[in-house]
Each structure stands twice: as structure tokens, then as C-alpha cells.
Write an enzyme that holds these catalytic residues in place. Structure first.
Site, PDB file in Angstrom:
ATOM      1  N   MET A  38       0.741  -1.089   0.102  1.00 55.07           N
ATOM      2  CA  MET A  38       0.028   0.006   0.014  1.00 55.07           C
ATOM      3  C   MET A  38       0.920   1.154   0.007  1.00 55.07           C
ATOM      4  O   MET A  38       0.430   2.389   0.305  1.00 55.07           O
ATOM      5  CB  MET A  38      -1.116   0.075   1.131  1.00 55.07           C
ATOM      6  CG  MET A  38      -1.721  -1.188   1.279  1.00 55.07           C
ATOM      7  SD  MET A  38      -3.450  -1.147   2.139  1.00 55.07           S
ATOM      8  CE  MET A  38      -2.868  -0.791   3.674  1.00 55.07           C
ATOM      9  N   HIS A  45       9.042  -3.766   3.491  1.00 48.77           N
ATOM     10  CA  HIS A  45       8.895  -3.664   2.128  1.00 48.77           C
ATOM     11  C   HIS A  45      10.272  -4.224   1.114  1.00 48.77           C
ATOM     12  O   HIS A  45      10.283  -5.063   0.129  1.00 48.77           O
ATOM     13  CB  HIS A  45       8.080  -2.469   1.511  1.00 48.77           C
ATOM     14  CG  HIS A  45       7.086  -2.093   2.209  1.00 48.77           C
ATOM     15  ND1 HIS A  45       6.613  -0.784   2.842  1.00 48.77           N
ATOM     16  CD2 HIS A  45       5.682  -2.719   2.387  1.00 48.77           C
ATOM     17  CE1 HIS A  45       5.424  -0.981   3.150  1.00 48.77           C
ATOM     18  NE2 HIS A  45       4.914  -1.996   2.838  1.00 48.77           N
ATOM     19  N   VAL A 184      10.458  -7.379   9.542  1.00 44.36           N
ATOM     20  CA  VAL A 184      12.057  -6.833   9.784  1.00 44.36           C
ATOM     21  C   VAL A 184      11.192  -5.525  11.034  1.00 44.36           C
ATOM     22  O   VAL A 184      10.344  -4.982  11.062  1.00 44.36           O
ATOM     23  CB  VAL A 184      12.050  -5.782   8.446  1.00 44.36           C
ATOM     24  CG1 VAL A 184      13.305  -4.968   9.002  1.00 44.36           C
ATOM     25  CG2 VAL A 184      12.545  -6.788   7.629  1.00 44.36           C
TER      26      VAL A 184
HETATM   27  P1  AMP Z   1       1.342  -2.978   3.464  1.00 41.67           P
HETATM   28  O1  AMP Z   1       2.124  -1.969   2.644  1.00 41.67           O
HETATM   29  O2  AMP Z   1       1.310  -2.773   5.064  1.00 41.67           O
HETATM   30  O3  AMP Z   1       0.009  -3.589   3.240  1.00 41.67           O
HETATM   31  O4  AMP Z   1       2.323  -4.166   3.299  1.00 41.67           O
HETATM   32  C1  AMP Z   1       2.822  -4.851   2.146  1.00 41.67           C
HETATM   33  C2  AMP Z   1       3.460  -6.115   2.599  1.00 41.67           C
HETATM   34  O5  AMP Z   1       4.685  -5.846   3.123  1.00 41.67           O
HETATM   35  C3  AMP Z   1       2.615  -6.982   3.081  1.00 41.67           C
HETATM   36  O6  AMP Z   1       2.769  -8.327   2.755  1.00 41.67           O
HETATM   37  C4  AMP Z   1       3.093  -6.904   4.405  1.00 41.67           C
HETATM   38  O7  AMP Z   1       3.199  -8.158   5.283  1.00 41.67           O
HETATM   39  C5  AMP Z   1       4.862  -6.613   4.332  1.00 41.67           C
HETATM   40  N1  AMP Z   1       5.345  -5.934   5.699  1.00 41.67           N
HETATM   41  C6  AMP Z   1       4.919  -4.935   6.131  1.00 41.67           C
HETATM   42  N2  AMP Z   1       5.589  -4.800   7.380  1.00 41.67           N
HETATM   43  C7  AMP Z   1       6.615  -5.619   7.316  1.00 41.67           C
HETATM   44  C8  AMP Z   1       7.778  -5.692   8.208  1.00 41.67           C
HETATM   45  N3  AMP Z   1       7.930  -5.010   9.382  1.00 41.67           N
HETATM   46  N4  AMP Z   1       8.375  -6.711   7.724  1.00 41.67           N
HETATM   47  C9  AMP Z   1       8.428  -7.597   6.805  1.00 41.67           C
HETATM   48  N5  AMP Z   1       7.453  -7.250   5.923  1.00 41.67           N
HETATM   49  C10 AMP Z   1       6.396  -6.166   6.054  1.00 41.67           C
END
Ligand code: AMP
Length: 285
Positions: A38, A45, A184
Site C-alpha cells: 500500500m 517492504h 523486519v
Molecule cells: P502494506 O504496505 O502494509 O500493505 O504491506 C505490504 C507487504 O509488506 C505485506 O505483505 C506486509 O506483510 C509486508 N510488511 C509490512 N511490514 C513489514 C515488516 N515490518 N517486515 C516484513 N514485511 C512487512
């Protein structure tokens, strides 16, 4: 090669053709990995983009704040949107294609059909965010159909989302290999999240109790001890308003019993001020 930016489905089709010509994707001689996001990209990411690069010749990143997965009182309108910075991150990580459609381009005005998350969509996150996981699965399936990746990479940070996507791929025979990447964290343990930028200094200190609770629980042996140790940490932080602290079966997200053996997920969701945060760790019983 520069990052190709596709802002709608026509540009995406064009970009895919360009990658096909240069990279062999459409001939099936090269593989494409998708990292759905997002935006407001951070090191979490980036770690997924690196995993994607290990798995495929080309990496595509989607940047789309999906209205379908936000409830009426959630933060859709104020969710951080930092597209220029996101593009720089993607370029630095060697991403070939960024797909950043508008909501109007993604959803037909008269759309009716979506993916139902089933029972797993009604427990844990589903209890507090009704319809959220339906919205996630619907957009992920649409992204798969539009981008047509061979591989898709998701973070364990959103453990129930990852489990549900694996379930969807199995139940609906979706021809995409799903890869999970580890969470992370900041040096002090706070899981990276695009929503962390909402936190004041005081909020951030309070938010740290989520990961501290999970780590305290993970040191214990039995379900009762694990839940108790984690809850004790959260009870000591009045600025944290807990939605749930659960120890669940990774396949179903139902609470595990005292006789459970094997892996379980200790997951927490809480509000700090108006920011809702989630985190989890895997424990072996
Ligand atoms: P989002 O932009 O929050 O929808 O996340 C996009 C992708 O990044 C999803 O697959 C999340 O699970 C992953 N993600 C978000 N935060 C983390 C993190 N701290 N470590 C690893 N992956 C993450």
C-alpha cells in the site's frame, strides 16, 4: 533498466509486453515476482523486494491503498501516500515495474463479485475488522490476474493475511507461488509499519510493549505461560488499548488448546492513541 510505472490497466498491459520483449516473461522463459504493497515503503517492504529478486528475473511492486479493506471508521483517507519516495525505493531495489492504479481503475462502479475469506476471515483480525480479509483477498486476486506473476511475496508481519492468501491460492487453484518473508524490526524490536509514522515519541515508547510482550511470551513453554507472560507486559502499559492477544494455530487462526504441539502464532493487535498496530511471533510448542 529504469523502473516502468504503470498507472492503469492499459499501461500495465503495455509494460508487461515491454518486459516480455526484453525479459522473456510472456514467452515463459523468465519469471516475474510481485510484491503487493500500500506504499509508504520502508525496510520491511524492501526486504520483500530482495526476496522477490532472489526468486525471479523481474520484480513488480504494486502500490495501491485498497479502499475495500478499510472499515468506515478506519484510516483510509489519512493513510500515508508517498509515491515519489516509493518510486525511488523501488528503483534502488532494482524493481522493473511499479503498478500504481487508481481505485476507479481497479474497481468497476457496478462491481458485485468478491472473494470470501470464509471462517478464517471472521476470527482474530476478522473479529475487529469485519470484511477486511475479504477486501484483501479480492484485491490480491485482482492484482494476480492483472500482473500475472509467477511468484508473490508477502510479509509474516501480517500473518493472518499471509495464511489467508495461501488458503485462497490452494482453495481456488491460483497459479502463483506464495513466498513469506520474516518481519523486519527496528533495533529495539518495534515491527516496521507504514503506520508507525503516526506515532508520537510517547506513543512509540508505549508501542514497544507489543513486541516486548511477544518476546516475553516466546520464552515460555506452555500455552498458559506464553499467554500469561505476554499479557503481563501489556497490562503494565496503560497507554496500550488491547484488541486481542492470542495464541493461534497458524493454519486456522483459532486459539490453540493446552495440548497443542508444533508451531503456533502469538499475535497482538492494539491501539496506541488512534493508531492501530499488529505484530506476531511464531513459537514452537
Ligand atoms: P502494506 O504496505 O502494509 O500493505 O504491506 C505490504 C507487504 O509488506 C505485506 O505483505 C506486509 O506483510 C509486508 N510488511 C509490512 N511490514 C513489514 C515488516 N515490518 N517486515 C516484513 N514485511 C512487512
Amino acid at each position: 533498466m529504469d523502473v516502468i510505472v504503470a498507472r492503469n490497466r492499459a499501461e500495465l498491459a503495455e509494460a508487461r509486453r515491454a518486459l516480455g520483449a526484453h525479459g522473456g516473461i510472456s514467452r515463459g522463459t523468465a519469471e516475474l515476482a510481485l510484491v503487493p504493497t500500500m506504499g509508504a515503503l520502508h525496510e520491511g517492504h524492501r526486504s520483500l523486494m530482495r526476496l522477490a529478486r532472489e526468486r525471479a528475473d523481474h520484480v513488480a511492486v504494486s502500490v495501491f491503498v485498497n479502499p475495500l479493506q478499510f472499515g468506515p471508521n478506519e484510516d483510509f483517507s489519512r493513510y500515508p501516500r508517498t509515491f515519489d519516495a516509493d518510486l525511488e525505493v523501488c528503483a534502488a531495489e532494482g524493481v522493473s515495474l511499479v503498478f500504481a492504479p487508481s481505485a476507479d481503475d481497479m474497481y468497476l462502479p457496478d462491481r458485485q463479485v468478491g472473494v470470501s475469506a470464509g471462517r478464517m476471515g471472521t476470527v482474530a483480525e476478522g473479529t475487529f475488522r469485519p470484511g477486511h480479509l475479504d477486501g484483501v483477498l479480492t484485491v490480491v486476486l485482482k492484482l494476480f490476474n492483472l500482473v500475472r506473476p509467477d511468484v508473490a511475496v508477502f510479509g509474516q508481519k501480517d500473518a493472518q493475511q499471509l495464511a489467508m492468501i495461501r488458503r485462497m491460492v490452494a482453495d481456488l487453484d491460483v497459479p502463483v507461488a506464495v513466498v513469506g518473508g520474516p518481519t523486519v524490526r527496528e533495533a529495539d524490536g518495534l515491527a516496521l509499519s507504514s503506520r508507525n509514522r503516526y506515532l508520537s515519541d510517547d506513543d512509540r515508547r508505549a508501542a514497544l510493549s507489543l513486541s516486548r510482550a511477544l518476546f516475553a511470551g516466546a520464552e515460555r513453554r506452555t500455552p498458559a505461560e506464553i499467554r500469561g507472560a505476554a499479557r503481563e507486559v501489556l497490562d503494565g502499559e496503560p497507554a496500550v488499548s488491547l484488541d486481542y492477544l492470542i495464541l493461534v494455530d497458524p493454519a486456522t487462526f483459532e486459539e490453540v488448546g493446552d495440548d497443542h504441539v508444533g508451531e503456533a502464532i502469538l499475535a497482538v493487535a492494539a491501539k496506541v492513541s488512534s493508531t492501530r498496530l499488529i505484530d506476531n511471533v511464531t513459537v514452537t510448542l
